[in-house]
Design a protein around this motif. Structure first.
Motif, PDB file in Angstrom:
ATOM      1  N   GLU A   1      27.044  12.372  46.007  1.00 49.28           N
ATOM      2  CA  GLU A   1      25.717  12.202  46.582  1.00 49.28           C
ATOM      3  C   GLU A   1      25.774  10.982  47.496  1.00 49.28           C
ATOM      4  OE1 GLU A   1      21.343  12.041  44.724  1.00 49.28           O
ATOM      5  OE2 GLU A   1      22.662  10.411  44.080  1.00 49.28           O
ATOM      6  N   VAL A   2      25.368  11.174  48.742  1.00 48.27           N
ATOM      7  CA  VAL A   2      25.306  10.086  49.714  1.00 48.27           C
ATOM      8  C   VAL A   2      23.840   9.893  50.070  1.00 48.27           C
ATOM      9  CG1 VAL A   2      26.018   9.268  51.994  1.00 48.27           C
ATOM     10  CG2 VAL A   2      27.568  10.697  50.644  1.00 48.27           C
ATOM     11  N   VAL A   3      23.355   8.676  49.901  1.00 48.41           N
ATOM     12  CA  VAL A   3      21.963   8.370  50.221  1.00 48.41           C
ATOM     13  C   VAL A   3      21.945   7.318  51.318  1.00 48.41           C
ATOM     14  CG1 VAL A   3      19.767   7.499  49.345  1.00 48.41           C
ATOM     15  CG2 VAL A   3      21.219   8.912  47.874  1.00 48.41           C
ATOM     16  N   GLN A   4      21.249   7.640  52.400  1.00 51.05           N
ATOM     17  CA  GLN A   4      21.060   6.709  53.511  1.00 51.05           C
ATOM     18  C   GLN A   4      19.617   6.231  53.441  1.00 51.05           C
ATOM     19  OE1 GLN A   4      21.161   8.469  57.386  1.00 51.05           O
ATOM     20  NE2 GLN A   4      21.370   6.503  58.419  1.00 51.05           N
ATOM     21  N   ASP A   5      19.438   4.943  53.217  1.00 49.96           N
ATOM     22  CA  ASP A   5      18.104   4.367  53.105  1.00 49.96           C
ATOM     23  C   ASP A   5      18.022   3.147  54.007  1.00 49.96           C
ATOM     24  OD1 ASP A   5      15.635   3.335  52.403  1.00 49.96           O
ATOM     25  OD2 ASP A   5      15.940   3.604  50.257  1.00 49.96           O
ATOM     26  N   PRO A   6      17.381   3.285  55.172  1.00 52.42           N
ATOM     27  CA  PRO A   6      17.288   2.145  56.097  1.00 52.42           C
ATOM     28  C   PRO A   6      16.616   0.925  55.475  1.00 52.42           C
ATOM     29  CG  PRO A   6      16.569   4.171  57.174  1.00 52.42           C
ATOM     30  CD  PRO A   6      16.751   4.480  55.714  1.00 52.42           C
ATOM     31  N   GLY A   7      15.718   1.143  54.515  1.00 53.85           N
ATOM     32  CA  GLY A   7      15.062   0.020  53.850  1.00 53.85           C
ATOM     33  C   GLY A   7      16.036  -0.830  53.060  1.00 53.85           C
ATOM     34  N   VAL A   8      17.080  -0.191  52.515  1.00 51.89           N
ATOM     35  CA  VAL A   8      18.105  -0.897  51.750  1.00 51.89           C
ATOM     36  C   VAL A   8      19.196  -1.397  52.691  1.00 51.89           C
ATOM     37  CG1 VAL A   8      19.846  -0.637  49.939  1.00 51.89           C
ATOM     38  CG2 VAL A   8      17.625   0.455  49.685  1.00 51.89           C
ATOM     39  N   GLY A   9      19.360  -0.703  53.805  1.00 53.36           N
ATOM     40  CA  GLY A   9      20.363  -1.107  54.782  1.00 53.36           C
ATOM     41  C   GLY A   9      21.732  -0.542  54.503  1.00 53.36           C
ATOM     42  N   GLY A  10      21.891   0.737  54.692  1.00 53.95           N
ATOM     43  CA  GLY A  10      23.204   1.337  54.540  1.00 53.95           C
ATOM     44  C   GLY A  10      23.188   2.577  53.681  1.00 53.95           C
ATOM     45  N   PHE A  11      24.368   2.862  53.149  1.00 51.82           N
ATOM     46  CA  PHE A  11      24.589   4.065  52.359  1.00 51.82           C
ATOM     47  C   PHE A  11      24.968   3.696  50.933  1.00 51.82           C
ATOM     48  CE2 PHE A  11      25.582   5.237  56.690  1.00 51.82           C
ATOM     49  CZ  PHE A  11      25.046   6.501  56.816  1.00 51.82           C
ATOM     50  N   THR A  12      24.596   4.553  50.011  1.00 52.21           N
ATOM     51  CA  THR A  12      25.117   4.457  48.656  1.00 52.21           C
ATOM     52  C   THR A  12      25.779   5.788  48.327  1.00 52.21           C
ATOM     53  OG1 THR A  12      23.010   5.168  47.683  1.00 52.21           O
ATOM     54  CG2 THR A  12      23.394   2.798  47.870  1.00 52.21           C
ATOM     55  N   LEU A  13      26.870   5.719  47.600  1.00 48.97           N
ATOM     56  CA  LEU A  13      27.598   6.910  47.188  1.00 48.97           C
ATOM     57  C   LEU A  13      27.633   6.966  45.668  1.00 48.97           C
ATOM     58  CD1 LEU A  13      29.116   5.984  49.993  1.00 48.97           C
ATOM     59  CD2 LEU A  13      30.638   7.809  49.314  1.00 48.97           C
ATOM     60  N   ARG A  14      27.506   8.173  45.146  1.00 47.32           N
ATOM     61  CA  ARG A  14      27.602   8.379  43.704  1.00 47.32           C
ATOM     62  C   ARG A  14      28.331   9.686  43.492  1.00 47.32           C
ATOM     63  NH1 ARG A  14      24.502  11.009  39.486  1.00 47.32           N
ATOM     64  NH2 ARG A  14      23.212  12.001  41.053  1.00 47.32           N
ATOM     65  N   SER A  15      29.409   9.642  42.736  1.00 38.67           N
ATOM     66  CA  SER A  15      30.143  10.877  42.452  1.00 38.67           C
ATOM     67  C   SER A  15      29.956  11.241  40.989  1.00 38.67           C
ATOM     68  CB  SER A  15      31.621  10.716  42.794  1.00 38.67           C
ATOM     69  OG  SER A  15      32.213   9.752  41.975  1.00 38.67           O
ATOM     70  N   PHE A  16      30.008  12.549  40.725  1.00 34.73           N
ATOM     71  CA  PHE A  16      29.834  13.039  39.365  1.00 34.73           C
ATOM     72  C   PHE A  16      30.448  14.423  39.234  1.00 34.73           C
ATOM     73  CE2 PHE A  16      26.083  14.007  41.863  1.00 34.73           C
ATOM     74  CZ  PHE A  16      25.824  15.349  41.604  1.00 34.73           C
ATOM     75  N   ASP A  17      30.798  14.786  38.023  1.00 33.34           N
ATOM     76  CA  ASP A  17      31.328  16.127  37.770  1.00 33.34           C
ATOM     77  C   ASP A  17      30.499  16.904  36.753  1.00 33.34           C
ATOM     78  OD1 ASP A  17      32.078  14.755  35.495  1.00 33.34           O
ATOM     79  OD2 ASP A  17      34.221  14.910  35.863  1.00 33.34           O
ATOM     80  N   ASP A  18      29.405  16.320  36.302  1.00 30.04           N
ATOM     81  CA  ASP A  18      28.496  16.960  35.360  1.00 30.04           C
ATOM     82  C   ASP A  18      27.502  17.822  36.135  1.00 30.04           C
ATOM     83  OD1 ASP A  18      26.711  17.699  33.395  1.00 30.04           O
ATOM     84  OD2 ASP A  18      26.071  15.655  32.914  1.00 30.04           O
ATOM     85  N   VAL A  19      27.595  19.149  35.986  1.00 32.60           N
ATOM     86  CA  VAL A  19      26.741  20.041  36.772  1.00 32.60           C
ATOM     87  C   VAL A  19      25.256  19.881  36.441  1.00 32.60           C
ATOM     88  CG1 VAL A  19      28.538  21.750  37.228  1.00 32.60           C
ATOM     89  CG2 VAL A  19      27.131  21.959  35.175  1.00 32.60           C
ATOM     90  N   ASP A  20      24.922  19.313  35.293  1.00 29.44           N
ATOM     91  CA  ASP A  20      23.514  19.062  34.972  1.00 29.44           C
ATOM     92  C   ASP A  20      22.875  18.103  35.968  1.00 29.44           C
ATOM     93  OD1 ASP A  20      23.577  20.761  32.792  1.00 29.44           O
ATOM     94  OD2 ASP A  20      24.001  19.153  31.358  1.00 29.44           O
TER      95      ASP A  20
END
Length: 82
Positions: free
Chosen positions: A46-65
């Motif tokens: 999951e890549v989230v771009q939030d200009p309010g935070v200033g940049g991107f955050t990445l989160r990886s996971f393998d749990d389909v839930d």
């Protein structure tokens, strides 16, 4: 590659891996915030771009839930047509 191996990479390398091997499954927008869900091998990023935070955050996971928030946004209509 596993989610654990992906997480151990630098952000620069993670973005390069996404560019080379990632398949974008869905994008969404809420105000100025953009979210992207990618599939790589047997895990998701999951890549989230939030200009309010200033940049991107990445989160990886393998749990389909953890896909639940995205399922209603994935368009499968083209797979249902004969």
């Amino acid at each position: 590659m596993t989610a654990y191996e992906f997480n151990s990479c630098s952000n620069t390398l993670q973005f390069e891996i996404l560019k080379q091997a990632g398949v974008c499954l869905v994008t969404s927008r809420s105000g100025c915030r953009h979210s992207y869900l990618f599939s790589i091998d047997n895990f998701y990023v999951e890549v989230v771009q939030d200009p309010g935070v200033g940049g991107f955050t990445l989160r990886s996971f393998d749990d389909v839930d953890q896909l639940d928030p995205y399922l209603s946004n994935i368009d499968i209509s083209s797979m249902l047509k004969p």
